[in-house]
Design a protein around this motif. Structure first.
Motif, PDB file in Angstrom:
ATOM      1  N   UNK A 152     129.737   8.365 -40.586  1.00 41.14           N
ATOM      2  CA  UNK A 152     129.227   8.524 -41.946  1.00 41.14           C
ATOM      3  C   UNK A 152     128.324   9.744 -41.999  1.00 41.14           C
ATOM      4  N   UNK A 153     128.498  10.563 -43.011  1.00 40.85           N
ATOM      5  CA  UNK A 153     127.783  11.827 -43.089  1.00 40.85           C
ATOM      6  C   UNK A 153     126.811  11.858 -44.265  1.00 40.85           C
ATOM      7  N   UNK A 154     125.632  12.388 -43.996  1.00 39.08           N
ATOM      8  CA  UNK A 154     124.683  12.728 -45.050  1.00 39.08           C
ATOM      9  C   UNK A 154     124.318  14.175 -44.795  1.00 39.08           C
ATOM     10  N   UNK A 155     124.623  15.011 -45.772  1.00 37.08           N
ATOM     11  CA  UNK A 155     124.362  16.438 -45.597  1.00 37.08           C
ATOM     12  C   UNK A 155     123.391  16.904 -46.674  1.00 37.08           C
ATOM     13  N   UNK A 156     122.506  17.822 -46.291  1.00 37.00           N
ATOM     14  CA  UNK A 156     121.503  18.322 -47.228  1.00 37.00           C
ATOM     15  C   UNK A 156     121.411  19.842 -47.121  1.00 37.00           C
ATOM     16  N   UNK A 157     121.297  20.465 -48.272  1.00 34.11           N
ATOM     17  CA  UNK A 157     121.084  21.906 -48.342  1.00 34.11           C
ATOM     18  C   UNK A 157     120.456  22.216 -49.686  1.00 34.11           C
ATOM     19  N   UNK A 158     120.116  23.453 -49.927  1.00 34.58           N
ATOM     20  CA  UNK A 158     119.372  23.822 -51.130  1.00 34.58           C
ATOM     21  C   UNK A 158     120.252  23.978 -52.364  1.00 34.58           C
ATOM     22  N   UNK A 159     121.361  24.695 -52.230  1.00 37.31           N
ATOM     23  CA  UNK A 159     122.222  24.921 -53.384  1.00 37.31           C
ATOM     24  C   UNK A 159     123.671  25.149 -52.946  1.00 37.31           C
ATOM     25  N   UNK A 160     124.582  24.927 -53.866  1.00 35.32           N
ATOM     26  CA  UNK A 160     126.023  24.910 -53.591  1.00 35.32           C
ATOM     27  C   UNK A 160     126.513  26.232 -53.017  1.00 35.32           C
ATOM     28  N   UNK A 161     126.006  27.343 -53.495  1.00 38.32           N
ATOM     29  CA  UNK A 161     126.497  28.651 -53.055  1.00 38.32           C
ATOM     30  C   UNK A 161     126.233  28.925 -51.574  1.00 38.32           C
ATOM     31  N   UNK A 162     125.385  28.145 -50.936  1.00 29.80           N
ATOM     32  CA  UNK A 162     125.132  28.336 -49.513  1.00 29.80           C
ATOM     33  C   UNK A 162     126.321  27.900 -48.663  1.00 29.80           C
ATOM     34  N   UNK A 163     127.165  27.048 -49.205  1.00 32.22           N
ATOM     35  CA  UNK A 163     128.305  26.529 -48.448  1.00 32.22           C
ATOM     36  C   UNK A 163     129.441  27.538 -48.387  1.00 32.22           C
ATOM     37  N   UNK A 164     130.129  27.545 -47.291  1.00 36.06           N
ATOM     38  CA  UNK A 164     131.319  28.365 -47.108  1.00 36.06           C
ATOM     39  C   UNK A 164     132.395  27.929 -48.110  1.00 36.06           C
ATOM     40  N   UNK A 165     133.184  28.881 -48.579  1.00 33.34           N
ATOM     41  CA  UNK A 165     134.213  28.569 -49.573  1.00 33.34           C
ATOM     42  C   UNK A 165     135.260  27.587 -49.054  1.00 33.34           C
ATOM     43  N   UNK A 166     135.478  27.553 -47.755  1.00 34.18           N
ATOM     44  CA  UNK A 166     136.444  26.603 -47.178  1.00 34.18           C
ATOM     45  C   UNK A 166     135.861  25.201 -47.147  1.00 34.18           C
TER      46      UNK A 166
END
Length: 183
Positions: free
Chosen positions: A161-175
């Motif tokens: 089970x995954x819980x992921x956290x980051x600041x904003x969507x654009x930080x994620x790789x397009x893939x």
């Protein structure tokens, strides 16, 4: 075969005398054949270029003493599958301030992939026998790569089970972004 590690790999790539000692003792004939036939036929300039590219990828793991101690340890002492099956808690601090940004990102990506592979070995258990294992990843964008998309889509059946956290969507790789939103 020879109980090597990343330092050994750097030596086999960069030290011809060491390579001459090790290659004849390689039991796997395909691997031995690569070194004796293909690698040996490369021009000096091509070999230098190819080896430099590999060494540049390995160097961040061995130049930091903390990371070097982890990746060159002679035995694997962290059994992620056991941690999953036994319901253990594993906390890993990959603070960029302590180990550097490149090392943090590389080690984090390596650990996430190792956790995925360990979870997939749970295929030998019936689904109802698998214990839930929770992976919390803060600053997710630092460890998200194409293989993380696979984790997001396949992890549930192995009770990862995954819980992921980051600041904003654009930080994620397009893939990775579609895999996050799809799962």
């Amino acid at each position: 075969e020879q109980r090597g590690n990343l330092l050994s790999l750097m030596r086999i790539l960069g030290d011809p005398h060491y390579r001459e000692q090790v290659v004849p003792r390689i039991a796997d004939e395909i691997v031995r054949g690569f070194w004796q036939n293909e690698f040996a036929r490369w021009s000096e300039s091509y070999r230098t270029e190819a080896v430099a590219a590999i060494m540049n990828k390995i160097r961040p793991f061995v130049t930091n003493s903390c990371i070097r101690a982890i990746v060159t340890h002679p035995s694997r002492s962290l059994n992620l599958r056991h941690a999953m099956d036994a319901g253990k808690i594993l906390l890993i601090n990959l603070s960029k301030g302590r180990i550097g940004e490149d090392n943090s990102n590389l080690l984090g990506a390596f650990l996430v992939s190792s956790i995925q592979l360990s979870a997939m070995t749970r295929a030998d258990l019936k689904e109802q026998e698998r214990k839930d294992f929770y992976l919390y990843v803060d600053e997710f964008q630092n460890f998200a790569n194409a293989s993380f998309a696979d984790i997001l889509s396949e992890a549930r059946k192995y009770k990862l089970n995954l819980t992921i956290a980051h600041q904003y969507v654009e930080q994620m790789d397009e893939i990775v972004r579609p895999a996050v939103f799809g799962n």
